[in-house]
Design a protein around this motif. Structure first.
Motif, PDB file in Angstrom:
ATOM      1  N   GLN A 129     -26.335  19.103   4.729  1.00 26.69           N
ATOM      2  CA  GLN A 129     -26.453  18.214   5.994  1.00 26.69           C
ATOM      3  C   GLN A 129     -27.454  18.780   6.834  1.00 26.69           C
ATOM      4  OE1 GLN A 129     -22.809  15.906   7.605  1.00 26.69           O
ATOM      5  NE2 GLN A 129     -22.149  18.043   6.563  1.00 26.69           N
ATOM      6  N   ARG A 176     -21.700  20.824   1.449  1.00 22.52           N
ATOM      7  CA  ARG A 176     -21.824  19.832   2.155  1.00 22.52           C
ATOM      8  C   ARG A 176     -22.671  20.273   3.320  1.00 22.52           C
ATOM      9  NH1 ARG A 176     -15.624  18.996   1.462  1.00 22.52           N
ATOM     10  NH2 ARG A 176     -15.699  17.850  -0.461  1.00 22.52           N
ATOM     11  N   THR A 177     -22.184  21.305   4.115  1.00 20.23           N
ATOM     12  CA  THR A 177     -22.854  21.864   5.486  1.00 20.23           C
ATOM     13  C   THR A 177     -24.457  22.223   5.152  1.00 20.23           C
ATOM     14  OG1 THR A 177     -20.550  22.958   6.116  1.00 20.23           O
ATOM     15  CG2 THR A 177     -22.432  23.289   7.385  1.00 20.23           C
ATOM     16  N   ILE A 231     -17.356  22.773   0.792  1.00 18.79           N
ATOM     17  CA  ILE A 231     -17.668  22.620   2.330  1.00 18.79           C
ATOM     18  C   ILE A 231     -18.726  23.567   2.462  1.00 18.79           C
ATOM     19  CG2 ILE A 231     -16.676  23.817   4.352  1.00 18.79           C
ATOM     20  CD1 ILE A 231     -14.006  23.058   3.511  1.00 18.79           C
ATOM     21  N   LEU A 251     -21.774  11.709   0.895  1.00 15.82           N
ATOM     22  CA  LEU A 251     -20.975  12.463   1.707  1.00 15.82           C
ATOM     23  C   LEU A 251     -19.462  11.978   1.396  1.00 15.82           C
ATOM     24  CD1 LEU A 251     -21.540  15.324   3.125  1.00 15.82           C
ATOM     25  CD2 LEU A 251     -21.703  13.955   5.105  1.00 15.82           C
ATOM     26  N   GLU A 252     -19.078  10.732   1.961  1.00 15.46           N
ATOM     27  CA  GLU A 252     -17.911  10.510   1.738  1.00 15.46           C
ATOM     28  C   GLU A 252     -17.013  10.372   0.364  1.00 15.46           C
ATOM     29  OE1 GLU A 252     -20.386   8.816   3.113  1.00 15.46           O
ATOM     30  OE2 GLU A 252     -20.370   6.606   2.379  1.00 15.46           O
ATOM     31  N   TRP A 305     -15.517  14.417  -2.233  1.00 12.96           N
ATOM     32  CA  TRP A 305     -14.219  14.878  -2.546  1.00 12.96           C
ATOM     33  C   TRP A 305     -14.146  15.509  -3.609  1.00 12.96           C
ATOM     34  CZ3 TRP A 305     -12.256  12.172  -6.398  1.00 12.96           C
ATOM     35  CH2 TRP A 305     -12.366  10.919  -6.418  1.00 12.96           C
ATOM     36  N   ILE A 306     -13.481  16.732  -3.584  1.00 19.96           N
ATOM     37  CA  ILE A 306     -13.151  17.619  -4.875  1.00 19.96           C
ATOM     38  C   ILE A 306     -11.894  16.936  -5.603  1.00 19.96           C
ATOM     39  CG2 ILE A 306     -14.461  19.552  -3.904  1.00 19.96           C
ATOM     40  CD1 ILE A 306     -10.537  19.826  -4.437  1.00 19.96           C
TER      41      ILE A 306
END
Lengths: 335, 89
Positions: free
Chosen positions: A98, A94-95, A91, A315-316, A319-320
């Motif tokens: 972006q 990803r943050t 998380i 991004l999509e 997932w882990i």
């Protein structure tokens, strides 16, 4: 000259490292250490990572002397590992990716270990023994895959050592394996344990049950010391690992062996593997605890290789996954 | 997608300072599916500067676990934005 930042948090270490063209610019790390007799649970481990991930990120940037705009890509561990800690770290990756407008790279943790080992040691095409608390595999590269020649059929070798440490209430600081290694140096007597190599594979759960069963009985009867048990367990487990590594080297005709993963910094394992390699006229490559044990730079390094070969993770698709086998990854960066 | 026979629903609307930040939060929180196979669904989307989350679940226990884990993740995203933002153009 791409610069990649790597986020690792699949087990009880949280590490963030920055790599520029094979040079490690920073690699800070924190370890979640549990009391003697206790293992680390996913929820508690995730809370540990949550509490320090942003501090470690700040350290990584400061030690490297870089600003976010200097980073070219953000790599993170996609799997395998414990779900809750993996998500926590993903998380943040990803943050910032972006916020900074940089591409993401989802890295297979095992591939991270292999690429870091290759970078640090300079091994070109080694047969790899990957040994840690969660994984035990013998791997060789062929045709764009890291192929698994042999592996554990139950628990990882490091898990066997960690759980034995809990039986004897050995400290988990800095790690149970390190403390077993120090105690084993004082062992005098070899206690016979099951030896369970099955073809190219190994099994450790029966050895653990056996030693759990006899440990307290033998210790209270004065038949052996805790140090003897540490010594005997290491000798037995490592002999099995050396045997399957040697068999894989015979198959591949390889003249290089590389040990990676947290158990790989055990000097007795390196010594035993070194003897086998010398007898075969092969070379052993190993690294110390900075790079053997889970760290952020190894994820950055594998990410750097992926990025350089044109891969990015949308991004999509970021997932882990708790299960992610080494041989699922297409190695686009090697011939 | 509704869960057959589900009786429980929960909805959150989280305002952000800008639509860019709301979209970043969505991008960080949406990729991971719910850990369990059934019994709960969670939908996320963004309208203007607001992140909407809607849950449907069969059991209160499962719903509670999912919401509390979501809130922890959300606070981590917000803290990351505060420390490592603002978004670069």
């Amino acid at each position: 000259m791409p610069i990649v930042i790597g986020f690792e948090g699949s087990a009880n270490k949280i590490g963030i490292g920055i790599v520029r063209d094979g040079e490690v610019l920073s690699n800070p790390r924190r370890t979640y250490v549990t009391p003697p007799g206790q293992g680390f649970l996913p929820g508690d481990t995730a809370r540990h990572h949550r509490s320090c991930v942003l501090t470690v990120l700040r350290e990584a940037l400061e030690e490297a002397g870089l600003k976010p705009q200097d980073i070219d890509a953000v790599a993170f561990t996609k799997g395998p590992g414990m779900g809750a800690p993996l998500v926590t770290v993903a998380i943040v990756a990803r943050t910032v990716a972006q916020l900074w407008g940089k591409p993401l790279l989802g890295v297979n943790h095992c591939v991270g270990h292999i690429e870091m080992g290759r970078l640090v040691t300079g091994a070109k095409n080694p047969t790899v023994l990957y040994v840690s608390g969660g994984n035990t595999q013998v791997i060789a590269y062929s045709e764009h895959r890291y192929r698994i020649f042999g592996e554990t059929i139950d628990i990882a070798v490091g898990n066997c050592l960690d759980r034995f440490a809990r039986v004897l209430k050995i400290s988990n600081d800095p790690s149970p394996g390190y403390n077993i290694e120090q105690m084993a140096k004082k062992g005098q007597k070899l206690v016979e344990l099951p030896y369970t190599v099955k073809g190219m594979d190994v099994s450790f759960s029966g050895i653990l049950s056996h030693i759990e069963d006899v440990a307290h009985r033998m210790l209270s009867a004065g038949q052996c010391t805790p140090e003897d048990l540490c010594f005997s367990l290491q000798e037995t487990l490592f002999a099995m690992l050396v045997e399957i590594t040697e068999r894989a080297m015979a198959h591949t005709g390889s003249s290089e062996a590389l040990i990676v993963g947290g158990v790989g910094c055990n000097e007795r394992l390196q010594e035993m593997m070194g003897i086998m390699c010398r007898e075969r006229g092969a070379r052993l490559f190993a690294t110390d605890e900075r790079f053997c044990i889970d760290n952020g730079a190894m994820i950055a390094q594998a990410g750097w290789e992926m990025f350089r070969s044109g891969q990015v993770t949308a991004l999509e698709d970021s997932w882990i996954t708790q299960r992610y086998r080494t041989d699922e990854v297409e190695v686009t960066w090697r011939d | 997608m509704a869960v057959p026979g589900s009786g429980l629903a929960f909805e959150l609307k989280i305002p952000f300072p800008s639509s860019t930040l709301a979209k970043i939060a969505l991008g960080s929180l949406a990729p991971d599916p719910e850990p369990r196979k059934g019994g709960i669904t969670k939908e996320l989307n963004v309208t203007e500067d607001t992140l909407h989350v809607r849950w449907r679940a069969e059991e209160a226990r499962i719903l509670r676990v999912s919401i509390s884990s979501f809130l922890e993740h959300l606070s981590l995203v917000v803290e990351t934005m505060d420390l490592f933002g603002p978004p670069m153009a």
